[in-house]
Motif scaffolding. Structure first.
Motif, PDB file in Angstrom:
ATOM      1  N   ARG A 142       0.940  -1.274  -0.069  1.00 17.86           N
ATOM      2  CA  ARG A 142      -0.126   0.204  -0.049  1.00 17.86           C
ATOM      3  C   ARG A 142       0.854   1.167   0.112  1.00 17.86           C
ATOM      4  N   ARG A 143       2.155   1.128   0.437  1.00 14.70           N
ATOM      5  CA  ARG A 143       2.990   2.471   0.608  1.00 14.70           C
ATOM      6  C   ARG A 143       4.350   2.021   0.402  1.00 14.70           C
TER       7      ARG A 143
ATOM      8  N   ASP B  88       2.047   6.077  -2.325  1.00 14.24           N
ATOM      9  CA  ASP B  88       0.961   5.228  -1.854  1.00 14.24           C
ATOM     10  C   ASP B  88       0.784   4.429  -3.167  1.00 14.24           C
TER      11      ASP B  88
END
Length: 473
Positions: free
Chosen positions: A282-283, A333
């Motif tokens: 996710r990041r 992100d």
């Protein structure tokens, strides 16, 4: 021919010994204990990275929760955690922009005084033409330095809220924004039609009000904005509306290293990362090896080594020293399917950053499953079987009257250390009784091969006897 017969017989013997003495393969590669902390029938379990690394299925279909007697319990996968949004207002300092700027353009004789941090102190005109009264100015300088300092992680500038003194009959105002970081070069930043007027057909005192100017979501917050109002109205207040987004469940993270892949000549412009399991990142927070470095990267992914690389994102990373402070690029992100292998590549025009590994921090949303504590404790989790089929049900089947997000209110169970499963010592009969249809088919093929080799050996031996037999008289 004797040698051929011996080789054939040896092959038959090897196949038979292999079939009988081959070690038993465990059903699952790893297991961990599951500790319950409530007497409720339904529980929620978060799967750490160690479980993802042991799984042999990208969809985690080989994950099971078992009771004490080894029976699987009903389970379902939790939906992605709901995203929560919050907004807050930050007052924006405003300064009347002298009216001469409307005709003099970009080179208008306007002086803007700022302090050491770039905050506006005063705006004045350098010409002999007196500026318009501040309360009815047609243009305003908005100082967003405070907004930039207070902008939290995961927040963005959503809109500007403009309040002005409105007559009873109402008013309509066309607002135009320009952005700048140096008070010299200005660029368009959006516009809106603002409205405050009595309602039609509504209750007494009801008014129609539109006082927000939406900001572009794909741009960073500028230092300064210039607001033009047509017609000029008595401006009372301007607020920056900041929007934050957060998941109800925190992201897991791990420190990793992208390992360099030297090209011809020894130059390194590519790095790879093996997470040892399929993870939906996710990041990504990349750390550059040297200060005062700016580099552009392309991030790629693939699930297996035989797959081709798929592009994920392009981003610029930096580590700079400016005004006595260290500036580092924010994390990137991501929203991609689970993958095991990841690659970083320098863009064509980006300078080299060195041949060493690139430390990074990766973040992902840990999968969660919901299970019914059926049977006797202790419960355990097993994972790691390539040909296992999914045995989960839907949340609506498992949770009566299910409502979105309800699974995150269930009591959380904890998972013990994930350990490899030691293959048990089983007899041939036990192995046959526990085998799957695919394994039995594979063994049947081996048996057919052994019989064929044995038949070839018998034919070779018979042929050898016939050739060595004395000729008939």
């Amino acid at each position: 021919m004797k040698r051929l017969a011996s080789l054939a017989g040896g092959a038959v013997l090897v196949l038979c010994v292999t079939a009988v003495a081959a070690p038993a393969v465990p059903e699952f590669a790893a297991q961990a204990s599951v500790q319950l902390h409530s007497d409720d029938g339904l529980h929620r379990l978060v799967l750490p990275l160690a479980v993802l690394q042991r799984s042999q299925r990208q969809d985690l279909a080989d994950v099971r929760v078992l009771s004490a007697n080894g029976a699987p319990v009903p389970m379902a996968w939790a939906e992605p955690p709901p995203t929560q949004t919050s907004t807050r207002l930050v007052a924006v300092p405003r300064f009347a922009w002298p009216a001469v700027a409307a005709t003099a353009g970009r080179h208008a004789p306007v002086k803007v005084r700022v302090d050491a941090q770039g905050a506006v102190v005063q705006v004045e005109t350098a010409s002999s033409v007196a500026p318009a009264p501040p309360t009815v100015a047609a243009q305003w300088l908005l100082d967003l330095n405070r907004v930039r300092r207070e902008l939290g992680a995961g927040e963005r500038l959503l809109a500007l809220r403009v309040d002005w003194q409105t007559p009873a009959e109402g008013s309509t105002v066309h607002a135009v924004l320009e952005a700048s970081d140096d008070l010299q070069q200005w660029r368009p930043a959006g516009d809106a039609l603002l409205l405050d007027a009595p309602g039609v057909g509504g209750a007494a005192g009801e008014r129609l009000s539109v006082r927000r100017i939406l900001m572009p979501s794909d741009t960073s917050v500028p230092k300064y904005l210039r607001l033009r109002l047509d017609p000029a109205v008595p401006l009372q207040r301007v607020d920056a509306e900041l929007q934050g987004r957060s998941d109800s469940a925190a992201l897991d993270s791990a420190q990793v290293r992208f390992e360099p892949v030297p090209a011809e000549g020894g130059a390194v412009r590519e790095w790879v990362l093996d997470l040892q399991g399929s993870v939906a990142l996710r990041r990504l927070q990349l750390e550059l090896p040297q200060r005062n470095t700016v580099a552009s990267f392309q991030l790629d992914r693939r699930a297996e080594t035989r797959d081709s690389w798929q592009p994920v994102a392009s981003f610029t990373s930096y580590w700079l020293l400016r005004d006595g402070r260290e500036l580092r690029a924010p994390g990137v992100d991501l929203s991609v399917p689970p993958s095991r292998y990841w690659r970083l590549r320098l863009s064509a025009r980006s300078p080299d950053v060195g041949a060493q590994a690139l430390p990074s921090t990766v973040h992902w949303q840990a999968p969660q499953l919901v299970f019914a504590a059926r049977g006797e404790p202790p419960f355990s989790l097993q994972v790691g079987k390539a040909h296992a089929g999914p045995q989960d049900v839907s949340l609506a089947q498992l949770i009566p009257g299910y409502r979105t997000g309800e699974e995150f209110t269930l009591p959380a169970a904890t998972l013990g250390e994930v350990q490899a499963v030691t293959p048990p010592s089983l007899s041939l009969t036990e192995r046959l009784s526990r085998s799957t249809p695919a394994e039995r088919r594979r063994w049947a093929l081996w048996a057919v091969l052994a019989v064929a080799v044995g038949l070839l050996a018998w034919l070779a031996r018979r042929l050898m006897r016939e050739m060595n037999a004395p000729p008939p008289p």
